[in-house]
Write an enzyme that holds these catalytic residues in place. Structure first.
Site, PDB file in Angstrom:
ATOM      1  N   GLY A  46      52.478  -8.507  27.306  1.00  9.08           N
ATOM      2  CA  GLY A  46      51.864  -8.507  25.984  1.00  9.08           C
ATOM      3  C   GLY A  46      50.887  -7.349  25.880  1.00  9.08           C
ATOM      4  O   GLY A  46      50.422  -6.827  26.896  1.00  9.08           O
ATOM      5  N   GLN A  51      43.453  -2.865  22.693  1.00 13.91           N
ATOM      6  CA  GLN A  51      43.483  -2.357  24.074  1.00 13.91           C
ATOM      7  C   GLN A  51      43.844  -0.877  24.143  1.00 13.91           C
ATOM      8  O   GLN A  51      43.637  -0.230  25.172  1.00 13.91           O
ATOM      9  CB  GLN A  51      44.487  -3.157  24.927  1.00 13.91           C
ATOM     10  CG  GLN A  51      44.031  -4.570  25.227  1.00 13.91           C
ATOM     11  CD  GLN A  51      45.106  -5.340  25.957  1.00 13.91           C
ATOM     12  OE1 GLN A  51      46.044  -5.831  25.359  1.00 13.91           O
ATOM     13  NE2 GLN A  51      45.000  -5.422  27.277  1.00 13.91           N
ATOM     14  N   CYS A  94      45.311  -9.478  33.128  1.00 15.14           N
ATOM     15  CA  CYS A  94      45.106  -8.685  31.919  1.00 15.14           C
ATOM     16  C   CYS A  94      45.143  -7.208  32.290  1.00 15.14           C
ATOM     17  O   CYS A  94      44.508  -6.797  33.258  1.00 15.14           O
ATOM     18  CB  CYS A  94      43.753  -9.018  31.291  1.00 15.14           C
ATOM     19  SG  CYS A  94      43.409  -8.075  29.787  1.00 15.14           S
ATOM     20  N   LEU A  95      45.862  -6.420  31.501  1.00 17.97           N
ATOM     21  CA  LEU A  95      45.937  -4.986  31.766  1.00 17.97           C
ATOM     22  C   LEU A  95      44.572  -4.312  31.639  1.00 17.97           C
ATOM     23  O   LEU A  95      44.353  -3.249  32.210  1.00 17.97           O
ATOM     24  CB  LEU A  95      46.936  -4.327  30.799  1.00 17.97           C
ATOM     25  CG  LEU A  95      48.402  -4.766  30.967  1.00 17.97           C
ATOM     26  CD1 LEU A  95      49.241  -4.273  29.794  1.00 17.97           C
ATOM     27  CD2 LEU A  95      48.974  -4.263  32.291  1.00 17.97           C
ATOM     28  N   HIS A 136      46.555 -15.250  24.687  1.00 21.01           N
ATOM     29  CA  HIS A 136      45.792 -14.208  25.386  1.00 21.01           C
ATOM     30  C   HIS A 136      45.612 -12.979  24.480  1.00 21.01           C
ATOM     31  O   HIS A 136      44.504 -12.449  24.352  1.00 21.01           O
ATOM     32  CB  HIS A 136      46.530 -13.850  26.682  1.00 21.01           C
ATOM     33  CG  HIS A 136      45.976 -12.690  27.437  1.00 21.01           C
ATOM     34  ND1 HIS A 136      45.311 -12.823  28.641  1.00 21.01           N
ATOM     35  CD2 HIS A 136      45.987 -11.351  27.177  1.00 21.01           C
ATOM     36  CE1 HIS A 136      44.937 -11.622  29.067  1.00 21.01           C
ATOM     37  NE2 HIS A 136      45.340 -10.708  28.206  1.00 21.01           N
ATOM     38  N   GLU A 137      46.684 -12.549  23.823  1.00 18.09           N
ATOM     39  CA  GLU A 137      46.584 -11.369  22.935  1.00 18.09           C
ATOM     40  C   GLU A 137      45.687 -11.665  21.737  1.00 18.09           C
ATOM     41  O   GLU A 137      44.924 -10.797  21.295  1.00 18.09           O
ATOM     42  CB  GLU A 137      47.968 -10.931  22.431  1.00 18.09           C
ATOM     43  CG  GLU A 137      48.985 -10.553  23.489  1.00 18.09           C
ATOM     44  CD  GLU A 137      48.440  -9.727  24.606  1.00 18.09           C
ATOM     45  OE1 GLU A 137      47.514  -8.913  24.389  1.00 18.09           O
ATOM     46  OE2 GLU A 137      48.905  -9.897  25.750  1.00 18.09           O
ATOM     47  N   HIS A 140      42.172 -11.092  22.463  1.00 23.87           N
ATOM     48  CA  HIS A 140      41.811  -9.667  22.393  1.00 23.87           C
ATOM     49  C   HIS A 140      41.414  -9.285  20.960  1.00 23.87           C
ATOM     50  O   HIS A 140      40.472  -8.516  20.749  1.00 23.87           O
ATOM     51  CB  HIS A 140      42.973  -8.778  22.829  1.00 23.87           C
ATOM     52  CG  HIS A 140      43.132  -8.617  24.312  1.00 23.87           C
ATOM     53  ND1 HIS A 140      42.157  -8.041  25.110  1.00 23.87           N
ATOM     54  CD2 HIS A 140      44.161  -8.915  25.149  1.00 23.87           C
ATOM     55  CE1 HIS A 140      42.586  -8.006  26.369  1.00 23.87           C
ATOM     56  NE2 HIS A 140      43.791  -8.538  26.423  1.00 23.87           N
TER      57      HIS A 140
HETATM   58  O1  GNR Z   1      50.919  -8.577  31.424  1.00 27.53           O
HETATM   59  C1  GNR Z   1      50.192  -9.560  31.242  1.00 27.53           C
HETATM   60  N1  GNR Z   1      50.431 -10.707  31.932  1.00 27.53           N
HETATM   61  C2  GNR Z   1      49.826 -11.914  31.636  1.00 27.53           C
HETATM   62  C3  GNR Z   1      49.940 -12.940  32.555  1.00 27.53           C
HETATM   63  C4  GNR Z   1      49.375 -14.160  32.315  1.00 27.53           C
HETATM   64  C5  GNR Z   1      48.705 -14.389  31.135  1.00 27.53           C
HETATM   65  C6  GNR Z   1      48.543 -13.373  30.216  1.00 27.53           C
HETATM   66  C7  GNR Z   1      49.120 -12.140  30.461  1.00 27.53           C
HETATM   67  S1  GNR Z   1      48.957 -10.886  29.283  1.00 27.53           S
HETATM   68  C8  GNR Z   1      49.038  -9.470  30.312  1.00 27.53           C
HETATM   69  C9  GNR Z   1      49.043  -8.209  29.493  1.00 27.53           C
HETATM   70  C10 GNR Z   1      47.715  -8.079  28.775  1.00 27.53           C
HETATM   71  O2  GNR Z   1      46.667  -7.896  29.327  1.00 27.53           O
HETATM   72  N2  GNR Z   1      47.735  -8.230  27.482  1.00 27.53           N
HETATM   73  O3  GNR Z   1      46.582  -8.190  26.785  1.00 27.53           O
HETATM   74 NI    NI Z   2      45.008  -8.679  28.173  1.00 26.15          NI
END
Ligand code: GNR
Ligand code: NI
Length: 172
Positions: A46, A51, A94-95, A136-137, A140
Site C-alpha cells: 500500500g 508518503q 510501514c515504508l 493503515h493507509e 497516513h
Molecule cells: O508494505 C506494507 N506492508 C504492510 C504490512 C502490514 C500492515 C500494513 C502494511 S502497509 C506497508 C506499506 C506502507 O507503509 N504503506 O503506507
Molecule cells: Ni505506511
C-alpha cells in the site's frame, strides 16, 4: 511513469492531514500511476500520497502475492462507513518506518466508500490483509503512523533510531 521518493519518519510532512481531491482528472491519474509504480518498486502492499509529499486523499493498494496477477486498487477520497466488531492483531510494517514492525489490533473487516480511477463512486467490503492495509493507509491520510499507537517510550526509541540512521547516511 516515475518512481517517487518515499519520506521516512521522523518528518513533519508525514504529520500533515491530507485534503480531499476535488476532480479526478488526468493529472491525478498520472500521479496515481506513479504512486503504484513507486509502491511496487519499494516493494509495498500500500502507499498513501502523503508518503511521497502530496497531502491529498489518494491511496494505492495491491495485496496480491503473484507478480503475474497484479490487483491494483486506487482509492480516492476513501471513507470508512462500517467497522466489524471483530478485532484482529497483525504484525504491521510501514515504508516510512523502515525495518520496524509492531503487533497492532484493528477491526478485521471494513466497508468503505471511495472514488475510483475514473472518478466513479464505489463501495468496497474488505477483510484480512486488504482491510489491514487500507486502514493503515487511511491513518497516513490523517497524519498518523503505526508508532502513534505505541507507548511514547517505544515511539521515541524507534523515531530516535531512525533519525540517527538517517543522519549517519547523510554524513557518510
Ligand atoms: O508494505 C506494507 N506492508 C504492510 C504490512 C502490514 C500492515 C500494513 C502494511 S502497509 C506497508 C506499506 C506502507 O507503509 N504503506 O503506507
Ligand atoms: Ni505506511
Amino acid at each position: 511513469m516515475a518512481i517517487l521518493s518515499i519520506i521516512t519518519a521522523p518528518d513533519r510532512r508525514l504529520k500533515v492531514k491530507s485534503k480531499p481531491v476535488e476532480t479526478v482528472d488526468d493529472d491525478i491519474r498520472r500521479f496515481l500511476d506513479d504512486m503504484l509504480e513507486t509502491m511496487y518498486q519499494a516493494p509495498g502492499i500500500g502507499l498513501s500520497a502523503v508518503q511521497v509529499g502530496v497531502a491529498k486523499n489518494l491511496i494505492t493498494v495491491d495485496v496480491s502475492r503473484d507478480d503475474e496477477d497484479n490487483a491494483p486498487l486506487f482509492l480516492i477520497n476513501p471513507e470508512i462507513v462500517e467497522y466489524s466488531e471483530q478485532i484482529e492483531t497483525y504484525n504491521e510494517g510501514c515504508l516510512s518506518l523502515p525495518e520496524y514492525f509492531a503487533d497492532l489490533p484493528r477491526p478485521e473487516a471494513i466497508t468503505l466508500n471511495y472514488l475510483d480511477y475514473d472518478g466513479a463512486q464505489q463501495q468496497l467490503q474488505a477483510e484480512g490483509l486488504l482491510s489491514r492495509s487500507i486502514q493503515h493507509e487511511m491513518d497516513h491520510l490523517k497524519g498518523k503512523l503505526f508508532v502513534d499507537y505505541l507507548s511514547a517510550v517505544k515511539r521515541g526509541m524507534i523515531l530516535r533510531k531512525l533519525d540517527k540512521a538517517r543522519r549517519q547516511k547523510v554524513s557518510a
